[in-house]
Design a protein around this motif. Structure first.
Motif, short mmCIF file in Angstrom:
data_model
loop_
_atom_site.label_atom_id
_atom_site.label_comp_id
_atom_site.label_asym_id
_atom_site.label_seq_id
_atom_site.Cartn_x
_atom_site.Cartn_y
_atom_site.Cartn_z
N PHE A 116 0.83 -1.21 0.00
CA PHE A 116 0.00 0.00 0.00
C PHE A 116 0.86 1.26 0.00
O PHE A 116 1.88 1.35 0.70
N ASP A 117 0.40 2.25 -0.76
CA ASP A 117 1.04 3.57 -0.73
C ASP A 117 0.51 4.42 0.40
O ASP A 117 1.19 5.35 0.86
N ALA A 118 -0.71 4.15 0.85
CA ALA A 118 -1.29 4.88 1.98
C ALA A 118 -2.24 3.96 2.73
O ALA A 118 -2.97 3.17 2.14
N ILE A 119 -2.19 4.06 4.05
CA ILE A 119 -3.12 3.36 4.93
C ILE A 119 -3.81 4.42 5.77
O ILE A 119 -3.14 5.19 6.48
N LEU A 120 -5.13 4.50 5.67
CA LEU A 120 -5.92 5.51 6.38
C LEU A 120 -6.77 4.79 7.42
O LEU A 120 -7.63 3.98 7.07
N LEU A 121 -6.55 5.09 8.69
CA LEU A 121 -7.26 4.39 9.76
C LEU A 121 -8.22 5.35 10.46
O LEU A 121 -7.81 6.36 11.03
N ASP A 122 -9.49 5.00 10.41
CA ASP A 122 -10.53 5.69 11.18
C ASP A 122 -11.32 4.59 11.89
O ASP A 122 -12.44 4.27 11.51
N VAL A 123 -10.70 4.00 12.89
CA VAL A 123 -11.22 2.81 13.54
C VAL A 123 -11.46 3.09 15.02
O VAL A 123 -10.56 3.52 15.75
N ASP A 124 -12.69 2.89 15.46
CA ASP A 124 -13.03 2.94 16.89
C ASP A 124 -12.72 4.28 17.54
O ASP A 124 -12.25 4.35 18.67
#
Length: 226
Positions: free
Chosen positions: A138-146
């Motif tokens: 992946f070139d970017a990992i975007l986390l909007d978790v919990d």
């Protein structure tokens, strides 16, 4: 005042409690236990910034691959698709199948066809598993978790944000790739963990509504060395 109406409920796996989809007129809300609001259809600015800030750091890459952890109301996905090129690929990992069903049902006007974009792939499962299997993909990992590192629903999500979780995220990124993490509030322990990781750390405060003053959400950006 128009009252809230409950449209549906969903169980979060692994003892994460319940999510409730609520509607008041044209406004939607997803709430956790004890009436804690996780997201609202009127507040999209910081979720959109999660995508645009990450893209600013990988702009110009051919065939960029992006992983979004947490579908929510699709604001991050829509913002990513708006800036990514036609040859991009976006994988959205969502743990709760009902959230995907809501996106194709009552929340479909908000998603505006983003789930049907040919660049979009929905993975119904834990984003941690996608990260573990990525091996620099992946070139970017975007986390909007919990709701961020200070989790509200599922204890297993904490493993995304500790030192080992950051190391797994770094391994899943291509050289020069970026990890972007959304949070409703500052979190000193996570800031320290990111600063101690192999990723170069930035912290950005951004409003829930574009152009509004007042409360700020937090987005951390960690860039992998080339």
């Amino acid at each position: 005042m128009i009252p809230w109406v409950e449209l549906d409920r969903a169980v979060v796996p692994d003892g994460g409690g319940e999510l409730r989809l609520m509607q008041r007129g044209t406004e939607f809300s997803i709430m956790a236990d004890r009436g804690i609001e996780l997201m609202n259809s009127r507040l999209s600015g910081s979720e959109e910034a999660l995508a645009t800030l990450a893209w600013d750091r990988i702009r110009g890459r051919a065939q960029p691959r992006v992983l979004i952890g947490g579908l929510g109301m699709g604001f991050t996905l829509r913002a990513a698709l708006a800036v990514l090129p036609a040859d991009a690929r976006v994988v959205v990992a969502e743990l709760v199948p009902a959230v995907v069903a809501w996106a194709r049902g009552p929340l479909a006007p908000i998603f505006a066809g983003s789930l049907d974009d040919p660049r979009t792939q929905v993975h119904e499962g834990d984003v941690a598993g996608v990260i573990a299997a990525a091996e620099g993909g992946f070139d970017a990992i975007l986390l909007d978790v919990d709701n961020g590192p200070e989790g509200l629903t599922r204890a297993a999500n904490d493993a995304l944000y500790d030192a080992a979780g950051l190391a797994r995220a770094a391994a899943a990124l291509a050289p020069g790739g970026v990890l972007a993490v959304w949070s409703s509030a500052p979190h000193a322990r996570f800031s320290a963990a990111l600063a101690a990781s192999e990723l170069s750390a930035e912290e950005v405060r951004t409003p829930p509504r574009r152009g509004r003053r007042g409360a700020r959400h937090v987005i951390w950006l960690g860039t992998k060395p080339r």
